[in-house]
Design a protein around this motif. Structure first.
Motif, PDB file in Angstrom:
ATOM      1  N   THR A  26       0.811  -1.213   0.000  1.00  0.00           N
ATOM      2  CA  THR A  26       0.000   0.000   0.000  1.00  0.00           C
ATOM      3  C   THR A  26       0.851   1.273   0.000  1.00  0.00           C
ATOM      4  OG1 THR A  26      -0.181  -0.203   2.405  1.00  0.00           O
ATOM      5  CG2 THR A  26      -2.012  -1.070   1.086  1.00  0.00           C
ATOM      6  N   ASP A 122      -0.395   4.960   3.060  1.00  0.00           N
ATOM      7  CA  ASP A 122      -0.773   4.110   4.182  1.00  0.00           C
ATOM      8  C   ASP A 122      -0.115   4.572   5.484  1.00  0.00           C
ATOM      9  OD1 ASP A 122      -1.756   2.145   5.850  1.00  0.00           O
ATOM     10  OD2 ASP A 122      -1.030   0.478   4.639  1.00  0.00           O
ATOM     11  N   ARG A 144      -6.657  11.851   5.433  1.00  0.00           N
ATOM     12  CA  ARG A 144      -7.437  10.677   5.834  1.00  0.00           C
ATOM     13  C   ARG A 144      -8.220  10.094   4.661  1.00  0.00           C
ATOM     14  NH1 ARG A 144      -7.031  10.397  11.238  1.00  0.00           N
ATOM     15  NH2 ARG A 144      -6.688  12.341  12.363  1.00  0.00           N
ATOM     16  N   GLN A 145      -8.153   8.777   4.545  1.00  0.00           N
ATOM     17  CA  GLN A 145      -8.917   8.018   3.559  1.00  0.00           C
ATOM     18  C   GLN A 145      -8.799   8.617   2.151  1.00  0.00           C
ATOM     19  OE1 GLN A 145     -12.847   7.797   5.290  1.00  0.00           O
ATOM     20  NE2 GLN A 145     -12.194   6.298   6.797  1.00  0.00           N
ATOM     21  N   GLY A 147      -7.095   7.333  -0.352  1.00  0.00           N
ATOM     22  CA  GLY A 147      -7.050   6.308  -1.389  1.00  0.00           C
ATOM     23  C   GLY A 147      -7.735   5.044  -0.924  1.00  0.00           C
ATOM     24  N   GLU A 148      -7.937   4.142  -1.886  1.00  0.00           N
ATOM     25  CA  GLU A 148      -8.518   2.846  -1.554  1.00  0.00           C
ATOM     26  C   GLU A 148      -7.806   1.775  -2.362  1.00  0.00           C
ATOM     27  OE1 GLU A 148     -12.670   0.515  -2.117  1.00  0.00           O
ATOM     28  OE2 GLU A 148     -12.809   2.552  -1.305  1.00  0.00           O
ATOM     29  N   LYS A 149      -7.378   0.746  -1.659  1.00  0.00           N
ATOM     30  CA  LYS A 149      -6.673  -0.359  -2.301  1.00  0.00           C
ATOM     31  C   LYS A 149      -6.912  -1.612  -1.474  1.00  0.00           C
ATOM     32  CE  LYS A 149      -2.156  -1.335  -4.356  1.00  0.00           C
ATOM     33  NZ  LYS A 149      -0.780  -0.853  -4.531  1.00  0.00           N
ATOM     34  N   ARG A 152      -9.536  -1.482   1.233  1.00  0.00           N
ATOM     35  CA  ARG A 152      -9.291  -0.675   2.437  1.00  0.00           C
ATOM     36  C   ARG A 152      -9.176   0.787   2.068  1.00  0.00           C
ATOM     37  NH1 ARG A 152      -3.779  -2.249   4.368  1.00  0.00           N
ATOM     38  NH2 ARG A 152      -4.120  -0.473   5.731  1.00  0.00           N
ATOM     39  N   SER A 153      -9.715   1.654   2.915  1.00  0.00           N
ATOM     40  CA  SER A 153      -9.457   3.079   2.790  1.00  0.00           C
ATOM     41  C   SER A 153      -8.089   3.351   3.389  1.00  0.00           C
ATOM     42  CB  SER A 153     -10.515   3.895   3.531  1.00  0.00           C
ATOM     43  OG  SER A 153     -11.747   3.790   2.876  1.00  0.00           O
ATOM     44  N   LEU A 154      -7.284   4.143   2.682  1.00  0.00           N
ATOM     45  CA  LEU A 154      -5.906   4.382   3.110  1.00  0.00           C
ATOM     46  C   LEU A 154      -5.632   5.868   3.283  1.00  0.00           C
ATOM     47  CD1 LEU A 154      -4.228   1.901   0.621  1.00  0.00           C
ATOM     48  CD2 LEU A 154      -4.558   1.550   3.073  1.00  0.00           C
ATOM     49  N   ASP A 155      -4.888   6.165   4.321  1.00  0.00           N
ATOM     50  CA  ASP A 155      -4.435   7.528   4.572  1.00  0.00           C
ATOM     51  C   ASP A 155      -3.139   7.779   3.813  1.00  0.00           C
ATOM     52  OD1 ASP A 155      -6.485   7.601   6.480  1.00  0.00           O
ATOM     53  OD2 ASP A 155      -5.123   7.170   8.149  1.00  0.00           O
TER      54      ASP A 155
END
Length: 164
Positions: A26, A122, A144-145, A147-149, A152-155
């Motif tokens: 991530t 991440d 915060r959030q 991206g998404e991979k 999962r939502s990623l910071d």
């Protein structure tokens, strides 16, 4: 072991180093690993601006790379760089990442950058956050959030270091 400027013939190795980060990690928010041809295009773009792209070589094999490019395309950002560092999975935690990051910082200063930004995918990516902190970067923000991979939502952790 040595660090040298990346060459076009390194594109296949660059793609091979980056692919596991894209496919299984991530740190990169890319979903599909770029081909060697695409890595060559990216390398050419960075070098055409006079920005650094360096590789680490052990026993004749490229096992890591780092580069810097302008943080954003607008002219006001011309002295602010963004760095990226990737190390082959079997060469991680050997000091290669730190050596590459310090070298790209030095080269970036020579290229006219005054600030360096690290955009770390991440917020649980402690190894990258720790690497950048060990090279003088300070945490300056969290998106915060962003991206998404892998469902999962990623910071995104933002870190910065002055080069002046």
């Amino acid at each position: 072991m040595s660090i040298r400027p990346a060459r076009m013939e390194d594109a296949t190795a660059l793609a091979a180093i980056y692919a596991p980060a894209v496919l299984h990690g991530t740190a990169s928010f890319e979903l599909d690993p770029p081909s060697a041809a695409e890595m060559a295009t990216r390398l050419m773009k960075v070098k055409s601006h006079g920005w650094p792209w360096l590789v680490h070589v052990t026993m004749g094999q490229v096992d890591g790379y780092a580069y810097a490019s302008q943080f954003r395309d607008r002219a006001a950002y011309r002295h602010c760089g963004e760095c990226s560092v990737y190390v082959a999975p079997d060469a991680q935690r050997t000091g290669i990442g730190q050596a590459l990051l310090m070298a790209v910082i030095s080269e970036s200063r020579s290229a006219g950058f005054r600030q360096m930004i690290a955009v770390i995918g991440d917020s649980s990516n402690e190894s990258s956050i720790g690497l950048h902190a060990s090279c003088g970067f300070e945490r300056v923000g969290l998106l915060r959030q962003a991206g998404e991979k892998f469902g999962r939502s990623l910071d995104i952790v933002m870190m910065q270091r002055s080069l002046i």
